[in-house]
Motif scaffolding. Sequence first.
Motif, PDB file in Angstrom:
ATOM      1  N   TYR A 128       0.815  -1.223   0.000  1.00  0.00           N
ATOM      2  CA  TYR A 128       0.000   0.000   0.000  1.00  0.00           C
ATOM      3  C   TYR A 128       0.849   1.274   0.000  1.00  0.00           C
ATOM      4  O   TYR A 128       0.392   2.333   0.448  1.00  0.00           O
ATOM      5  N   LYS A 129       2.073   1.177  -0.508  1.00  0.00           N
ATOM      6  CA  LYS A 129       2.959   2.332  -0.567  1.00  0.00           C
ATOM      7  C   LYS A 129       3.057   2.815  -2.020  1.00  0.00           C
ATOM      8  O   LYS A 129       3.555   2.085  -2.885  1.00  0.00           O
ATOM      9  N   PRO A 130       2.585   4.032  -2.304  1.00  0.00           N
ATOM     10  CA  PRO A 130       2.584   4.547  -3.686  1.00  0.00           C
ATOM     11  C   PRO A 130       3.952   4.501  -4.353  1.00  0.00           C
ATOM     12  O   PRO A 130       4.058   4.210  -5.544  1.00  0.00           O
ATOM     13  N   ARG A 131       4.999   4.786  -3.590  1.00  0.00           N
ATOM     14  CA  ARG A 131       6.346   4.785  -4.186  1.00  0.00           C
ATOM     15  C   ARG A 131       6.726   3.397  -4.680  1.00  0.00           C
ATOM     16  O   ARG A 131       7.245   3.243  -5.792  1.00  0.00           O
ATOM     17  N   GLU A 132       6.449   2.365  -3.860  1.00  0.00           N
ATOM     18  CA  GLU A 132       6.765   0.990  -4.281  1.00  0.00           C
ATOM     19  C   GLU A 132       5.888   0.577  -5.458  1.00  0.00           C
ATOM     20  O   GLU A 132       6.338  -0.145  -6.352  1.00  0.00           O
ATOM     21  N   PHE A 133       4.642   1.011  -5.455  1.00  0.00           N
ATOM     22  CA  PHE A 133       3.717   0.722  -6.555  1.00  0.00           C
ATOM     23  C   PHE A 133       4.314   1.197  -7.885  1.00  0.00           C
ATOM     24  O   PHE A 133       4.378   0.442  -8.863  1.00  0.00           O
ATOM     25  N   LYS A 134       4.762   2.436  -7.907  1.00  0.00           N
ATOM     26  CA  LYS A 134       5.306   3.020  -9.138  1.00  0.00           C
ATOM     27  C   LYS A 134       6.650   2.404  -9.508  1.00  0.00           C
ATOM     28  O   LYS A 134       6.938   2.193 -10.689  1.00  0.00           O
ATOM     29  N   GLU A 135       7.461   2.094  -8.507  1.00  0.00           N
ATOM     30  CA  GLU A 135       8.778   1.502  -8.786  1.00  0.00           C
ATOM     31  C   GLU A 135       8.629   0.116  -9.415  1.00  0.00           C
ATOM     32  O   GLU A 135       9.344  -0.220 -10.368  1.00  0.00           O
ATOM     33  N   ILE A 136       7.711  -0.691  -8.891  1.00  0.00           N
ATOM     34  CA  ILE A 136       7.517  -2.050  -9.415  1.00  0.00           C
ATOM     35  C   ILE A 136       7.057  -1.994 -10.867  1.00  0.00           C
ATOM     36  O   ILE A 136       7.590  -2.698 -11.734  1.00  0.00           O
ATOM     37  N   ILE A 137       6.068  -1.154 -11.145  1.00  0.00           N
ATOM     38  CA  ILE A 137       5.573  -1.044 -12.519  1.00  0.00           C
ATOM     39  C   ILE A 137       6.676  -0.549 -13.443  1.00  0.00           C
ATOM     40  O   ILE A 137       6.886  -1.075 -14.542  1.00  0.00           O
ATOM     41  N   GLY A 138       7.411   0.478 -12.999  1.00  0.00           N
ATOM     42  CA  GLY A 138       8.487   1.024 -13.821  1.00  0.00           C
ATOM     43  C   GLY A 138       9.549   0.000 -14.151  1.00  0.00           C
ATOM     44  O   GLY A 138      10.046  -0.065 -15.285  1.00  0.00           O
ATOM     45  N   GLN A 139       9.889  -0.851 -13.170  1.00  0.00           N
ATOM     46  CA  GLN A 139      10.921  -1.870 -13.374  1.00  0.00           C
ATOM     47  C   GLN A 139      10.440  -3.009 -14.266  1.00  0.00           C
ATOM     48  O   GLN A 139      11.253  -3.669 -14.920  1.00  0.00           O
ATOM     49  N   GLN A 140       9.137  -3.248 -14.303  1.00  0.00           N
ATOM     50  CA  GLN A 140       8.610  -4.408 -15.030  1.00  0.00           C
ATOM     51  C   GLN A 140       7.926  -4.050 -16.350  1.00  0.00           C
ATOM     52  O   GLN A 140       7.347  -4.913 -16.997  1.00  0.00           O
ATOM     53  N   LEU A 141       8.001  -2.796 -16.757  1.00  0.00           N
ATOM     54  CA  LEU A 141       7.418  -2.411 -18.041  1.00  0.00           C
ATOM     55  C   LEU A 141       8.027  -3.224 -19.184  1.00  0.00           C
ATOM     56  O   LEU A 141       9.246  -3.335 -19.293  1.00  0.00           O
ATOM     57  N   GLY A 142       7.167  -3.793 -20.000  1.00  0.00           N
ATOM     58  CA  GLY A 142       7.631  -4.553 -21.159  1.00  0.00           C
ATOM     59  C   GLY A 142       7.986  -5.999 -20.878  1.00  0.00           C
ATOM     60  O   GLY A 142       8.306  -6.745 -21.800  1.00  0.00           O
ATOM     61  N   ASN A 143       7.917  -6.418 -19.614  1.00  0.00           N
ATOM     62  CA  ASN A 143       8.300  -7.798 -19.269  1.00  0.00           C
ATOM     63  C   ASN A 143       7.118  -8.762 -19.282  1.00  0.00           C
ATOM     64  O   ASN A 143       7.312  -9.968 -19.098  1.00  0.00           O
ATOM     65  N   TYR A 144       5.904  -8.252 -19.460  1.00  0.00           N
ATOM     66  CA  TYR A 144       4.713  -9.101 -19.376  1.00  0.00           C
ATOM     67  C   TYR A 144       3.754  -8.791 -20.514  1.00  0.00           C
ATOM     68  O   TYR A 144       3.728  -7.687 -21.053  1.00  0.00           O
ATOM     69  N   HIS A 145       2.927  -9.801 -20.826  1.00  0.00           N
ATOM     70  CA  HIS A 145       1.896  -9.598 -21.835  1.00  0.00           C
ATOM     71  C   HIS A 145       0.726  -8.807 -21.262  1.00  0.00           C
ATOM     72  O   HIS A 145       0.107  -8.009 -21.961  1.00  0.00           O
ATOM     73  N   TYR A 146       0.398  -9.072 -19.989  1.00  0.00           N
ATOM     74  CA  TYR A 146      -0.729  -8.399 -19.340  1.00  0.00           C
ATOM     75  C   TYR A 146      -0.338  -7.961 -17.928  1.00  0.00           C
ATOM     76  O   TYR A 146       0.494  -8.593 -17.271  1.00  0.00           O
ATOM     77  N   TYR A 147      -1.010  -6.894 -17.492  1.00  0.00           N
ATOM     78  CA  TYR A 147      -0.767  -6.340 -16.158  1.00  0.00           C
ATOM     79  C   TYR A 147      -2.103  -6.296 -15.412  1.00  0.00           C
ATOM     80  O   TYR A 147      -3.007  -5.548 -15.774  1.00  0.00           O
ATOM     81  N   LEU A 148      -2.229  -7.141 -14.385  1.00  0.00           N
ATOM     82  CA  LEU A 148      -3.427  -7.238 -13.563  1.00  0.00           C
ATOM     83  C   LEU A 148      -3.118  -6.508 -12.255  1.00  0.00           C
ATOM     84  O   LEU A 148      -2.334  -6.992 -11.430  1.00  0.00           O
ATOM     85  N   ILE A 149      -3.717  -5.330 -12.073  1.00  0.00           N
ATOM     86  CA  ILE A 149      -3.273  -4.432 -11.012  1.00  0.00           C
ATOM     87  C   ILE A 149      -4.434  -4.005 -10.112  1.00  0.00           C
ATOM     88  O   ILE A 149      -5.496  -3.613 -10.593  1.00  0.00           O
ATOM     89  N   GLN A 150      -4.207  -4.082  -8.792  1.00  0.00           N
ATOM     90  CA  GLN A 150      -5.137  -3.550  -7.799  1.00  0.00           C
ATOM     91  C   GLN A 150      -4.539  -2.264  -7.233  1.00  0.00           C
ATOM     92  O   GLN A 150      -3.670  -2.316  -6.374  1.00  0.00           O
ATOM     93  N   PRO A 151      -5.008  -1.118  -7.671  1.00  0.00           N
ATOM     94  CA  PRO A 151      -4.426   0.139  -7.173  1.00  0.00           C
ATOM     95  C   PRO A 151      -5.058   0.596  -5.857  1.00  0.00           C
ATOM     96  O   PRO A 151      -5.560   1.707  -5.733  1.00  0.00           O
ATOM     97  N   HIS A 152      -5.021  -0.294  -4.855  1.00  0.00           N
ATOM     98  CA  HIS A 152      -5.607   0.042  -3.562  1.00  0.00           C
ATOM     99  C   HIS A 152      -4.810   1.146  -2.869  1.00  0.00           C
ATOM    100  O   HIS A 152      -3.587   1.053  -2.745  1.00  0.00           O
TER     101      HIS A 152
END
Length: 340
Positions: A128-152
């Motif tokens: 539930y930490k916005p900074r970690e949320f953005k860091e994870i997505i930024g690091q994994q961009l392009g590594n997956y076909h789909y992104y299933l995300i709960q932005p709680h």
Amino acid sequence: MNKTFVSFNVKNSGNKLPKYQQLVNSLLQDIEMGELKPGERLPSINEASEECYLSRDTVERAYTELHKMGAITSIFRKGYFISESSLKVKTKVLFLIGRMTETNQTLYNAFLDHFGKNVMVDIYTYQYKPREFKEIIGQQLGNYHYYLIQPHLIDEDEETVKILQKIAGDRLILLDQNFGTIRHSSLICPPNPSLKKIFNTQLNLFNKYRSLNLVLSEDEYFDPELINACSEFCESNSLKFQVLDGLEEDDFQQKEIYFTLSDTDLFQAIKYAEKKNWTLGQDIGIISLNDHPFKEIIAGGITVVSTHPEKLGQKAAEMILSNQKTAEVIEPSLIIRLSL
């Protein structure tokens, strides 16, 4: 091998992924949709570079990535071909959640069961930490076909929008929330006004009590609208309402309902009732969030409000398998058992 020459273009997805990754995603999507078939030849690196207005290094990097995945193969002096095993390439999904709760475990299991074996899911938690949320997505961009995300607990601020827009809209599925400025699919189960409606169908049970207590927990995420839904229901039916931060024995009063979000607080409520020798469904009422097989049995049966995480998991799998992206609402339901 078939020597058919395949012409292709990098699809304009409106994102800001690296060019090589856009080419990888475009080819994988064409394979998934059957537009590229095993044995068909791809343009050479030089041909693709000229046709798609990309550098040779970009095309070479994309082909290397596809080769590692087993989607394409190369034959010396003949070129690059769609691999015979390309249809067996697993769909890679990033599942990003705040925490691995009982609810999210149910959702995850339902997604896997419905999708079948041809999927690889990596789970990330951002606590539930916005900074970690953005860091994870930024690091994994392009590594997956789909992104299933709960932005709680994630605000739709400029920085969040900017990073989510880097994921192609047809590859992004948001759970439990809609972001109006981002192209995406979504699956939500809103508590308000649905919860008030289903509670009103059981007024004869609620009217046995004088108060409804919503027991919050650090373990289980809750939609803030849940508080509003419970408050409005109580106000319209002359019931007292309060929000409790956890459940202490001093809070536990006769002729009141306790709506627990975490199983830890559910067990604690049952213990308090047994200690005071109170009968569930008469002296005290208990409602739990989301069902589980043990809730049908424990203490004679626990009444639950279900947000249907199993349906969310199944629907998410169907969206990917059918390549149909949409915004869908799943209504919560009330399962009545002895505890109310």
